[in-house]
Scaffold this motif. Structure first.
Motif, PDB file in Angstrom:
ATOM      1  N   GLY A  57       0.795  -1.217   0.000  1.00  0.00           N
ATOM      2  CA  GLY A  57       0.000   0.000   0.000  1.00  0.00           C
ATOM      3  C   GLY A  57       0.829   1.269   0.000  1.00  0.00           C
ATOM      4  N   THR A  58       0.119   2.370   0.130  1.00  0.00           N
ATOM      5  CA  THR A  58       0.702   3.704   0.143  1.00  0.00           C
ATOM      6  C   THR A  58       0.457   4.302   1.521  1.00  0.00           C
ATOM      7  OG1 THR A  58       0.182   3.929  -2.209  1.00  0.00           O
ATOM      8  CG2 THR A  58       0.682   5.945  -1.005  1.00  0.00           C
ATOM      9  N   PHE A  59       1.505   4.854   2.142  1.00  0.00           N
ATOM     10  CA  PHE A  59       1.351   5.285   3.528  1.00  0.00           C
ATOM     11  C   PHE A  59       2.452   6.271   3.904  1.00  0.00           C
ATOM     12  CE2 PHE A  59       4.227   1.777   3.398  1.00  0.00           C
ATOM     13  CZ  PHE A  59       5.135   1.938   4.432  1.00  0.00           C
ATOM     14  N   ILE A  60       2.294   6.880   5.066  1.00  0.00           N
ATOM     15  CA  ILE A  60       3.332   7.722   5.654  1.00  0.00           C
ATOM     16  C   ILE A  60       3.973   6.917   6.771  1.00  0.00           C
ATOM     17  CG2 ILE A  60       3.843   9.877   6.860  1.00  0.00           C
ATOM     18  CD1 ILE A  60       1.334  11.062   5.512  1.00  0.00           C
ATOM     19  N   GLY A  61       5.254   6.629   6.634  1.00  0.00           N
ATOM     20  CA  GLY A  61       5.940   5.771   7.588  1.00  0.00           C
ATOM     21  C   GLY A  61       6.671   6.557   8.662  1.00  0.00           C
ATOM     22  N   SER A  62       7.653   5.918   9.275  1.00  0.00           N
ATOM     23  CA  SER A  62       8.474   6.556  10.306  1.00  0.00           C
ATOM     24  C   SER A  62       9.537   7.413   9.621  1.00  0.00           C
ATOM     25  CB  SER A  62       9.147   5.495  11.180  1.00  0.00           C
ATOM     26  OG  SER A  62       8.180   4.700  11.828  1.00  0.00           O
ATOM     27  N   LEU A  63       9.600   8.672   9.975  1.00  0.00           N
ATOM     28  CA  LEU A  63      10.537   9.554   9.291  1.00  0.00           C
ATOM     29  C   LEU A  63      10.948  10.716  10.173  1.00  0.00           C
ATOM     30  CD1 LEU A  63       8.965  12.401   8.182  1.00  0.00           C
ATOM     31  CD2 LEU A  63       7.770  10.657   6.854  1.00  0.00           C
ATOM     32  N   THR A  64      12.086  11.303   9.806  1.00  0.00           N
ATOM     33  CA  THR A  64      12.590  12.525  10.416  1.00  0.00           C
ATOM     34  C   THR A  64      12.732  13.572   9.326  1.00  0.00           C
ATOM     35  OG1 THR A  64      13.833  11.327  12.123  1.00  0.00           O
ATOM     36  CG2 THR A  64      14.523  13.585  11.659  1.00  0.00           C
ATOM     37  N   GLY A  65      12.116  14.738   9.534  1.00  0.00           N
ATOM     38  CA  GLY A  65      12.215  15.840   8.586  1.00  0.00           C
ATOM     39  C   GLY A  65      12.722  17.094   9.276  1.00  0.00           C
ATOM     40  N   TRP A  66      13.057  18.093   8.478  1.00  0.00           N
ATOM     41  CA  TRP A  66      13.667  19.284   9.069  1.00  0.00           C
ATOM     42  C   TRP A  66      13.657  20.429   8.071  1.00  0.00           C
ATOM     43  CZ3 TRP A  66      18.766  21.276   7.706  1.00  0.00           C
ATOM     44  CH2 TRP A  66      19.292  20.655   6.559  1.00  0.00           C
ATOM     45  N   SER A  67      14.010  21.622   8.549  1.00  0.00           N
ATOM     46  CA  SER A  67      14.183  22.775   7.672  1.00  0.00           C
ATOM     47  C   SER A  67      15.110  23.772   8.350  1.00  0.00           C
ATOM     48  CB  SER A  67      12.831  23.434   7.368  1.00  0.00           C
ATOM     49  OG  SER A  67      12.981  24.492   6.438  1.00  0.00           O
ATOM     50  N   ARG A  68      15.790  24.578   7.527  1.00  0.00           N
ATOM     51  CA  ARG A  68      16.702  25.596   8.037  1.00  0.00           C
ATOM     52  C   ARG A  68      16.017  26.964   8.034  1.00  0.00           C
ATOM     53  NH1 ARG A  68      21.173  24.496   3.523  1.00  0.00           N
ATOM     54  NH2 ARG A  68      19.251  24.881   2.359  1.00  0.00           N
ATOM     55  N   PHE A  69      16.644  27.929   8.698  1.00  0.00           N
ATOM     56  CA  PHE A  69      16.124  29.290   8.678  1.00  0.00           C
ATOM     57  C   PHE A  69      16.188  29.877   7.275  1.00  0.00           C
ATOM     58  CE2 PHE A  69      17.405  28.733  13.120  1.00  0.00           C
ATOM     59  CZ  PHE A  69      16.237  29.116  13.759  1.00  0.00           C
ATOM     60  N   GLU A  70      17.161  29.467   6.483  1.00  0.00           N
ATOM     61  CA  GLU A  70      17.316  30.021   5.140  1.00  0.00           C
ATOM     62  C   GLU A  70      16.352  29.417   4.128  1.00  0.00           C
ATOM     63  OE1 GLU A  70      20.847  28.059   2.802  1.00  0.00           O
ATOM     64  OE2 GLU A  70      21.417  28.187   4.917  1.00  0.00           O
ATOM     65  N   ASP A  71      15.681  28.329   4.485  1.00  0.00           N
ATOM     66  CA  ASP A  71      14.772  27.666   3.553  1.00  0.00           C
ATOM     67  C   ASP A  71      13.393  28.311   3.594  1.00  0.00           C
ATOM     68  OD1 ASP A  71      16.645  25.620   2.801  1.00  0.00           O
ATOM     69  OD2 ASP A  71      16.251  24.666   4.741  1.00  0.00           O
ATOM     70  N   PRO A  72      12.792  28.576   2.431  1.00  0.00           N
ATOM     71  CA  PRO A  72      11.414  29.072   2.439  1.00  0.00           C
ATOM     72  C   PRO A  72      10.481  27.991   2.973  1.00  0.00           C
ATOM     73  CG  PRO A  72      12.102  28.506   0.203  1.00  0.00           C
ATOM     74  CD  PRO A  72      13.323  28.405   1.064  1.00  0.00           C
ATOM     75  N   PRO A  73       9.428  28.370   3.704  1.00  0.00           N
ATOM     76  CA  PRO A  73       8.484  27.362   4.201  1.00  0.00           C
ATOM     77  C   PRO A  73       7.894  26.543   3.057  1.00  0.00           C
ATOM     78  CG  PRO A  73       8.089  29.483   5.244  1.00  0.00           C
ATOM     79  CD  PRO A  73       9.066  29.734   4.132  1.00  0.00           C
ATOM     80  N   LYS A  74       7.817  25.237   3.262  1.00  0.00           N
ATOM     81  CA  LYS A  74       7.214  24.341   2.277  1.00  0.00           C
ATOM     82  C   LYS A  74       6.163  23.484   2.959  1.00  0.00           C
ATOM     83  CE  LYS A  74      10.911  23.705  -1.141  1.00  0.00           C
ATOM     84  NZ  LYS A  74      11.621  22.704  -1.974  1.00  0.00           N
ATOM     85  N   PRO A  75       4.984  23.336   2.344  1.00  0.00           N
ATOM     86  CA  PRO A  75       4.003  22.407   2.903  1.00  0.00           C
ATOM     87  C   PRO A  75       4.567  20.986   2.929  1.00  0.00           C
ATOM     88  CG  PRO A  75       3.008  23.807   1.215  1.00  0.00           C
ATOM     89  CD  PRO A  75       4.489  24.021   1.142  1.00  0.00           C
TER      90      PRO A  75
END
Length: 279
Positions: free
Chosen positions: A198-216
């Motif tokens: 199937g298709t799913f959202i699994g276990s993950l780690t995400g992140w963003s920096r101050f210099e990165d524009p916000p992304k959905p």
């Protein structure tokens, strides 16, 4: 289905905490996000709290404690036909101080060690045992597509030979996240894992920096699309009823399934890795 809680397996074992010093440089991470099956996430938090207490009672020094024992689930998404998804979000200011302050986190800051561990320490109290929450991965030598990146210690299992692509942990990891984060032409981060079951959202780690524009941050969990974080135009996180209408509304392209997952396995970079190891 027997799988282990993501947070219960995230501690590094190859270096004592006391052997490391912190890197003296500006803190650049704006947030770190963890996603996992909500029931497994709760079990992992409880396990980490119990483990930390045992280590403390034994009087152990110069070790890592698990930062997840300090965490609280930020949001839970219930989806028909799928396990509920849990989200934990840590946000920081430019000094590394935790911004979303709750409990013990209200007096803590993040640091990066010389061995690239990401840890939390108390602001005004010397910590003999820092709280580990991630790893600053330098990735593949010479590559800037998906590195450097904030990852979990267990993230790298996804990229090693023998990884089970039907694992319920999911095939989307920190490399896939970071490649989309760094791609300025990519308007969102799609964290969907694809497997034969199937298709799913699994276990993950995400992140963003101050210099990165916000992304959905979006993903498909079963048959349901979700916006998990930094949803566009002031929308609240939750179900996206019609992904085609949603992308059209915001001028985004439709999400597409990648050619494979994981998208950046070590096997595709063995020449670079072998050259690095032989130096």
């Amino acid at each position: 289905m027997a799988i282990f809680a993501f947070f219960a397996l995230s501690m590094p074992v190859d270096a004592a905490a006391g052997s490391e010093n912190f890197i003296d440089r500006p803190w650049e991470i704006r947030y770190v996000l963890f996603a996992e099956d909500a029931s497994l996430m709760r079990a992992g938090l409880a396990y980490s709290e119990k483990s930390n207490k045992q280590q403390t009672l034994r009087g152990k020094q110069k070790i890592y404690l698990s930062a997840s024992a300090l965490f609280e689930i930020t949001a839970t998404f219930a989806v028909p036909g799928e396990e509920a998804l849990g989200i934990i979000l840590l946000t920081f200011d430019r000094a590394g101080r935790v911004v979303n302050k709750k409990g013990a986190l209200s007096s803590m800051s993040a640091k990066r060690t010389r061995l690239d561990r990401l840890v939390l320490v108390h602001n005004d109290i010397p910590d003999p045992n820092p709280y580990y929450f991630g790893y600053w991965s330098q990735g593949i030598p010479g590559d800037v597509t998906f590195s450097p990146a904030a990852c979990s210690s267990d993230d790298f299992r996804r990229y090693e030979p023998g990884w089970n692509i039907d694992s319920y942990t999911g095939n989307f990891g920190c490399r896939e996240w970071t490649a989309q984060l760094y791609d300025r032409a990519q308007p969102y981060i799609d964290v969907t894992s694809y497997a034969t079951h199937g298709t799913f959202i699994g276990s993950l780690t995400g992140w963003s920096r101050f210099e990165d524009p916000p992304k959905p941050v979006i993903g498909r969990h079963g048959k349901t699309w979700l916006c998990l974080h930094e949803c566009p135009a002031g929308e609240k996180p939750g179900v996206i009823p019609d992904i085609r209408a949603w992308t059209t509304k915001h001028g985004f392209p439709m999400p597409t399934r990648p050619s494979k997952q994981p998208l950046y396995p070590n096997a595709d970079y063995m020449d670079d890795l072998n050259e690095f190891w032989q130096q």
